[in-house]
Design an enzyme around this catalytic site. Structure first.
Site, PDB file in Angstrom:
ATOM      1  N   SER A 124      49.183  15.952  29.974  1.00  0.00           N
ATOM      2  CA  SER A 124      49.032  17.270  30.591  1.00  0.00           C
ATOM      3  C   SER A 124      48.065  18.137  29.808  1.00  0.00           C
ATOM      4  O   SER A 124      47.964  18.029  28.588  1.00  0.00           O
ATOM      5  CB  SER A 124      50.411  17.954  30.638  1.00  0.00           C
ATOM      6  OG  SER A 124      50.281  19.313  30.991  1.00  0.00           O
ATOM      7  N   TYR A 149      58.455  20.800  26.150  1.00  0.00           N
ATOM      8  CA  TYR A 149      57.843  19.891  27.136  1.00  0.00           C
ATOM      9  C   TYR A 149      56.431  19.520  26.679  1.00  0.00           C
ATOM     10  O   TYR A 149      56.088  18.338  26.590  1.00  0.00           O
ATOM     11  CB  TYR A 149      57.798  20.549  28.522  1.00  0.00           C
ATOM     12  CG  TYR A 149      56.791  19.882  29.422  1.00  0.00           C
ATOM     13  CD1 TYR A 149      55.536  20.444  29.633  1.00  0.00           C
ATOM     14  CD2 TYR A 149      57.079  18.661  30.004  1.00  0.00           C
ATOM     15  CE1 TYR A 149      54.592  19.810  30.413  1.00  0.00           C
ATOM     16  CE2 TYR A 149      56.133  18.015  30.791  1.00  0.00           C
ATOM     17  CZ  TYR A 149      54.887  18.601  30.989  1.00  0.00           C
ATOM     18  OH  TYR A 149      53.944  17.970  31.760  1.00  0.00           O
ATOM     19  N   LYS A 153      54.542  15.790  25.257  1.00  0.00           N
ATOM     20  CA  LYS A 153      53.289  15.177  25.730  1.00  0.00           C
ATOM     21  C   LYS A 153      52.346  14.919  24.559  1.00  0.00           C
ATOM     22  O   LYS A 153      51.718  13.871  24.454  1.00  0.00           O
ATOM     23  CB  LYS A 153      52.607  16.075  26.772  1.00  0.00           C
ATOM     24  CG  LYS A 153      53.340  16.171  28.095  1.00  0.00           C
ATOM     25  CD  LYS A 153      53.513  14.816  28.764  1.00  0.00           C
ATOM     26  CE  LYS A 153      54.230  14.923  30.087  1.00  0.00           C
ATOM     27  NZ  LYS A 153      54.495  13.603  30.696  1.00  0.00           N
TER      28      LYS A 153
HETATM   29  C1  WQD Z   1      50.459  28.560  37.713  1.00  0.00           C
HETATM   30  C2  WQD Z   1      50.096  30.023  37.679  1.00  0.00           C
HETATM   31  C3  WQD Z   1      51.774  31.449  36.726  1.00  0.00           C
HETATM   32  C4  WQD Z   1      54.785  30.932  39.844  1.00  0.00           C
HETATM   33  C5  WQD Z   1      52.991  24.087  34.531  1.00  0.00           C
HETATM   34  C6  WQD Z   1      53.060  23.190  33.338  1.00  0.00           C
HETATM   35  C7  WQD Z   1      52.105  22.057  33.495  1.00  0.00           C
HETATM   36  C8  WQD Z   1      52.394  21.368  34.788  1.00  0.00           C
HETATM   37  C9  WQD Z   1      52.233  22.349  35.945  1.00  0.00           C
HETATM   38  C10 WQD Z   1      53.937  19.568  34.425  1.00  0.00           C
HETATM   39  C11 WQD Z   1      50.507  30.693  36.373  1.00  0.00           C
HETATM   40  C12 WQD Z   1      51.549  31.780  38.193  1.00  0.00           C
HETATM   41  C13 WQD Z   1      53.626  30.818  39.086  1.00  0.00           C
HETATM   42  C14 WQD Z   1      55.107  32.169  40.464  1.00  0.00           C
HETATM   43  C15 WQD Z   1      53.094  33.104  39.570  1.00  0.00           C
HETATM   44  N1  WQD Z   1      53.701  20.816  34.785  1.00  0.00           N
HETATM   45  N2  WQD Z   1      52.806  31.892  38.963  1.00  0.00           N
HETATM   46  N3  WQD Z   1      54.242  33.213  40.308  1.00  0.00           N
HETATM   47  O1  WQD Z   1      52.589  27.039  34.340  1.00  0.00           O
HETATM   48  O2  WQD Z   1      50.134  26.552  34.900  1.00  0.00           O
HETATM   49  O3  WQD Z   1      51.716  24.668  34.555  1.00  0.00           O
HETATM   50  O4  WQD Z   1      53.193  23.391  35.712  1.00  0.00           O
HETATM   51  O5  WQD Z   1      53.174  18.744  34.060  1.00  0.00           O
HETATM   52  O6  WQD Z   1      52.303  21.168  32.412  1.00  0.00           O
HETATM   53  O7  WQD Z   1      52.682  23.924  32.203  1.00  0.00           O
HETATM   54  O8  WQD Z   1      51.920  26.052  36.581  1.00  0.00           O
HETATM   55  O9  WQD Z   1      52.424  26.607  38.923  1.00  0.00           O
HETATM   56  O10 WQD Z   1      54.054  27.368  37.112  1.00  0.00           O
HETATM   57  O11 WQD Z   1      51.845  28.485  37.326  1.00  0.00           O
HETATM   58  O12 WQD Z   1      52.343  34.082  39.441  1.00  0.00           O
HETATM   59  O13 WQD Z   1      56.147  32.330  41.163  1.00  0.00           O
HETATM   60  O14 WQD Z   1      50.818  30.702  38.717  1.00  0.00           O
HETATM   61  O15 WQD Z   1      51.920  32.642  35.961  1.00  0.00           O
HETATM   62  O16 WQD Z   1      49.505  31.636  36.036  1.00  0.00           O
HETATM   63  P1  WQD Z   1      51.575  26.197  35.029  1.00  0.00           P
HETATM   64  P2  WQD Z   1      52.649  27.113  37.541  1.00  0.00           P
END
Ligand code: WQD
Length: 339
Positions: A124, A149, A153
């Protein structure tokens, strides 16, 4: 050629099973169903025309893994997805993450030790933390993990590198995913979050279909064009195809040892840009509000994917509109046809 796919009924795993069949491989799935639904097997069958071999057991059970390997010696590759992957949960339950993610990896590596197998590891972009330079390249420094997590990785990559350095018969490629989103264009498989979605796109589609009242945008005061965070979103089918490309690269005589590739599009979108892309591609107005930043979020990250293009001979093809429209089609399908 038989390819073992651990976690093969999960979001990325199921899409990879389909792309393996499309490329002429014979996938064999192991999944403990702790974060997936066995009915995905029927959904995969609707796409590829048959149900792939499926074995339900926990990869943390060393004896079960050894027995499986003894009964299935004729595999030529392993794609290892099986792991716990919720960043927030890992902060609350670190031991669950260290136990599950390391026991499963070590058990599968030991079970086939000595076999000249091609091993693809699901890593990741989390390993980069907040990069100092963007776009981030594979030789950027790995920063202290932001969560248990992310730490699993980072350490898993080190385990694999050390195993190869010790002269193992394994060839290994670690794929550092950016943000996987979207769904298969048949809308038969897609992301199936359990409970309230942690990730952005399933929360968007569940809000648009009425399962959630509104989306909260976690912060709009970041140093980005519109103040919301930037991520490199990649269509899950493009991501799945990168695993096939990794197997092909290792099957070539010139590849030995261990390598790492960024699997993204090389383009970043802010959260607000993703929302407007969703609204434009689906015609659905999204109900959202701006809320406080989410702890642990990094501000902005997107990948330099030139190494993947040049050496892995792979490039993402699907754009943000296709990511959004396919996610929306899947949300409609799964709402009308709950598994
Ligand atoms: C994306 C953006 C949030 C939800 C994580 C892990 C990564 C992978 C994917 C496993 C961010 C914003 C989110 C919401 C929002 N997982 N957001 N409102 O955190 O970049 O990555 O998931 O492999 O390893 O780190 O993904 O989709 O949670 O967030 O504003 O209700 O959307 O702040 O900027 P993230 P995400």
């Amino acid at each position: 050629m038989k390819i073992l796919v651990t976690g093969g009924l999960g979001f990325i795993g199921s899409h990879t099973v389909v792309e393996l069949v499309n490329a002429g491989y014979d996938p064999v799935i192991i999944d403990d169903l702790s974060n997936s639904n066995v009915r995905i097997l029927d959904q995969i069958a609707k796409i590829i025309g048959y149900k792939p071999a499926f074995h339900e057991f926990d990869l943390c059970d060393a004896k079960a893994v050894k027995d499986f390997a003894a009964n299935n010696p004729d595999i030529s590759g392993i794609i290892h997805f099986a792991a716990s992957k919720a960043v927030g949960e890992s902060v609350q339950l670190p031991l669950k993450y260290y136990r599950n993610n390391f026991y499963s990896l070590i058990n599968i590596l030991q079970a086939y030790e000595g076999s000249p197998l091609n091993f693809v590891f699901s890593s990741s972009c989390t390993v980069y933390g907040q990069p100092d330079v963007l776009p981030v390249t594979e030789d950027a420094p790995v920063k202290p993990a932001e969560s248990p997590y992310g730490n699993t990785k980072q350490i898993a990559e080190e385990i694999l590198r050390d195993v190869v350095a010790a002269g193992s018969a394994y060839k290994v490629i670690a794929l550092r995913y950016f943000n996987p989103v979207g769904a298969h264009d048949s809308a038969m498989i897609g992301e199936l979050p359990i409970g309230v979605p942690q990730n952005l796109v399933p929360f968007i589609t569940q809000t648009a279909i009425g399962k959630r009242e509104k989306l909260t945008v976690f912060g709009d005061k970041y140093d980005t064009p519109d103040g919301s965070c930037i991520r490199d979103y990649i269509h899950v089918v493009d991501l799945a195809r990168a695993h096939v490309a990794a197997l092909k690269l290792m099957e070539q005589s010139g590849f030995n040892g261990y390598d790492v590739f960024n699997i993204g599009t090389g383009k970043g979108y802010t959260v607000l840009e993703v929302i407007s892309a969703f609204e434009q591609s689906t015609g659905k107005k999204l109900n959202y509000q701006i809320g406080p930043p989410r702890s642990g979020d990094i501000e902005k990250v997107w990948g330099d994917v030139s190494k993947s293009t040049q050496k892995l001979h792979w490039k993402a093809e699907r754009d943000i509109d296709t990511m959004m429209s396919s996610a929306w089609a899947w949300e409609n399908y799964i709402t009308q046809n709950p598994l």
